[in-house]
Design an enzyme around this catalytic site. Structure first.
Site, PDB file in Angstrom:
ATOM      1  N   ASN A  82      -5.259  33.849  -8.392  1.00 39.19           N
ATOM      2  CA  ASN A  82      -6.011  32.725  -8.956  1.00 39.19           C
ATOM      3  C   ASN A  82      -5.592  31.413  -8.323  1.00 39.19           C
ATOM      4  O   ASN A  82      -5.519  30.375  -8.980  1.00 39.19           O
ATOM      5  CB  ASN A  82      -5.855  32.672 -10.480  1.00 39.19           C
ATOM      6  CG  ASN A  82      -7.123  33.133 -11.183  1.00 39.19           C
ATOM      7  OD1 ASN A  82      -8.214  32.633 -10.906  1.00 39.19           O
ATOM      8  ND2 ASN A  82      -7.001  34.098 -12.072  1.00 39.19           N
ATOM      9  N   SER A  83      -5.323  31.449  -7.028  1.00 33.95           N
ATOM     10  CA  SER A  83      -4.835  30.287  -6.293  1.00 33.95           C
ATOM     11  C   SER A  83      -5.849  29.149  -6.251  1.00 33.95           C
ATOM     12  O   SER A  83      -7.016  29.341  -5.900  1.00 33.95           O
ATOM     13  CB  SER A  83      -4.496  30.718  -4.863  1.00 33.95           C
ATOM     14  OG  SER A  83      -4.388  29.617  -4.003  1.00 33.95           O
ATOM     15  N   ASN A  84      -5.384  27.941  -6.610  1.00 36.61           N
ATOM     16  CA  ASN A  84      -6.225  26.755  -6.486  1.00 36.61           C
ATOM     17  C   ASN A  84      -6.556  26.471  -5.023  1.00 36.61           C
ATOM     18  O   ASN A  84      -7.674  26.087  -4.690  1.00 36.61           O
ATOM     19  CB  ASN A  84      -5.523  25.538  -7.101  1.00 36.61           C
ATOM     20  CG  ASN A  84      -5.542  25.546  -8.616  1.00 36.61           C
ATOM     21  OD1 ASN A  84      -6.510  25.975  -9.236  1.00 36.61           O
ATOM     22  ND2 ASN A  84      -4.468  25.072  -9.221  1.00 36.61           N
ATOM     23  N   GLN A 132      -1.924  33.478  -4.317  1.00 31.41           N
ATOM     24  CA  GLN A 132      -1.964  34.372  -5.470  1.00 31.41           C
ATOM     25  C   GLN A 132      -3.411  34.532  -5.942  1.00 31.41           C
ATOM     26  O   GLN A 132      -4.288  33.770  -5.552  1.00 31.41           O
ATOM     27  CB  GLN A 132      -1.052  33.792  -6.570  1.00 31.41           C
ATOM     28  CG  GLN A 132      -0.799  34.697  -7.747  1.00 31.41           C
ATOM     29  CD  GLN A 132      -1.665  34.331  -8.945  1.00 31.41           C
ATOM     30  OE1 GLN A 132      -2.387  33.343  -8.912  1.00 31.41           O
ATOM     31  NE2 GLN A 132      -1.594  35.138  -9.985  1.00 31.41           N
TER      32      GLN A 132
END
Length: 352
Positions: free
Chosen positions: A73-75, A71
């Site tokens: 804002n994926s970590n 996604q």
């Protein structure tokens, strides 16, 4: 040798376990926190542990390019982009935008760091939710293109880094916690459901199941995570002796408004935790998990094996910097602690 080199490069080990004076803990319970938010700065969180093994495999195979997905804002995507640069990889990311920023790429939070390290981002439709259906075919197509047109050798990193190879990250983390004495000290371990909880299931099982594991389902559902955990158990040869349903209690109702979406109550809780304890939780996973852990301690205390709880903090503070916290703080007029003393008068302004 390669695995040791990658491990020493990417993350800080033996993150501390601290007593956590969370607001709202019911009488009779103690909560402690495993600080895997301190595994590093750009690679903070549980993703660093998975990537140690995944990128060691990529190096061992002679790959020079990483392809990942997630996604907007994926970590994992942020950690992969940063770790890749540290180890000399090129990086391509297939990323799903939110419905409100379709066709745009934000410059906040994880997304900002992804741009700063120069990763290649390929936006996919906001309806892309299935790894096998929506991401993996495009990842394979991109890999084929890079091999034939750019003579690159790509390594495909599965969503969230969850795979039989990535599984050894949380297994190693559980061993680290065992050496820190958690099996003798704590009755229950609370963790976000997923690949990390699967690794903890294996570690706990192999050491006698001395703690009860609570897998907080912050997205998808219980059936998905039991199926995923059972697949991972199968990959390491444990499928005939034990099943996910025997190893972990999955707790639903944690997702709230949905994956990546926050309620004001959840953001209030994250601020209260920061104000009272100085520890930051991310709004996508750990903020929701801790919020519902406290609620569960109040409403279903019998669901815990004992009264000394260990919370695994898998998250990164970068999730707080994606814009939602800014908007939330601006709306909190009654709790504004920004004071105006821009005048030259040395007397403290009474109005403050």
């Amino acid at each position: 040798m390669i695995a040791r080199l990658v491990s020493e490069t990417l993350s800080t080990k033996n993150t501390p376990i601290q007593k956590w004076h969370l607001p709202g803990i019911p009488d009779g319970f103690e909560v402690y926190i495993k600080r895997d938010d301190l595994t590093g700065c750009s690679l903070s969180g549980n993703k660093a542990r998975k990537l140690e093994f995944l990128l060691a495999e990529a190096l061992d195979k002679g790959n020079d390019t990483l392809i990942g997905c997630g996604q907007i804002n994926s970590n994992l995507c942020r950690a992969l982009a940063c770790a890749g640069r540290e180890l000399g990889f090129n990086c391509h990311l297939l990323m799903r935008p939110n419905a409100e920023n379709t066709g745009e790429f934000p410059s906040e939070g994880n997304a900002a760091m992804i741009q700063l390290v120069g990763a290649n981002v390929h936006l996919v439709p906001p309806t892309a939710t299935s790894y096998e259906r929506d991401y993996l075919p495009k990842m394979k197509a991109l890999s084929s293109h890079l091999r034939s047109h750019s003579k690159m050798s790509p390594y495909l990193v599965p969503v969230a880094g969850t795979s039989p190879v990535g599984l050894f990250g949380p297994i190693e983390c559980f061993e680290e916690m065992r050496q820190q004495g958690v099996l003798e000290e704590f009755s229950d371990l609370v963790v976000t459901s997923g690949g990390t909880s699967a690794g903890f299931c294996i570690g706990n099982y192999l050491t006698g199941q001395k703690m009860k594991l609570h897998g907080m389902v912050a997205f998808k559902d219980t059936a998905f995570f039991h199926r995923q955990t059972n697949d991972l158990l199968h990959s390491v040869g444990l499928q005939d002796s034990v099943h996910s349903e025997d190893l972990i209690t999955m707790v639903e109702g944690v997702a709230g408004r949905g994956y990546g979406l926050s309620t004001d109550e959840e953001l209030e809780f994250i601020q209260d935790v920061a104000t009272h304890t100085g520890i930051f939780l991310d709004p996508i996973y750990t903020g929701k998990v801790a919020f519902h852990m406290i609620r569960r301690l109040r409403t279903s205390p019998e669901s815990f094996r004992g009264n000394k709880i260990l919370f695994y903090n898998s998250g990164s503070v970068l999730g707080l910097l994606d814009g939602r916290t800014r908007d939330f703080l601006k709306s909190k007029k009654t709790n504004n602690k920004i004071h105006d003393w821009t005048c030259d008068d040395l007397r403290f302004p009474v109005s403050n």
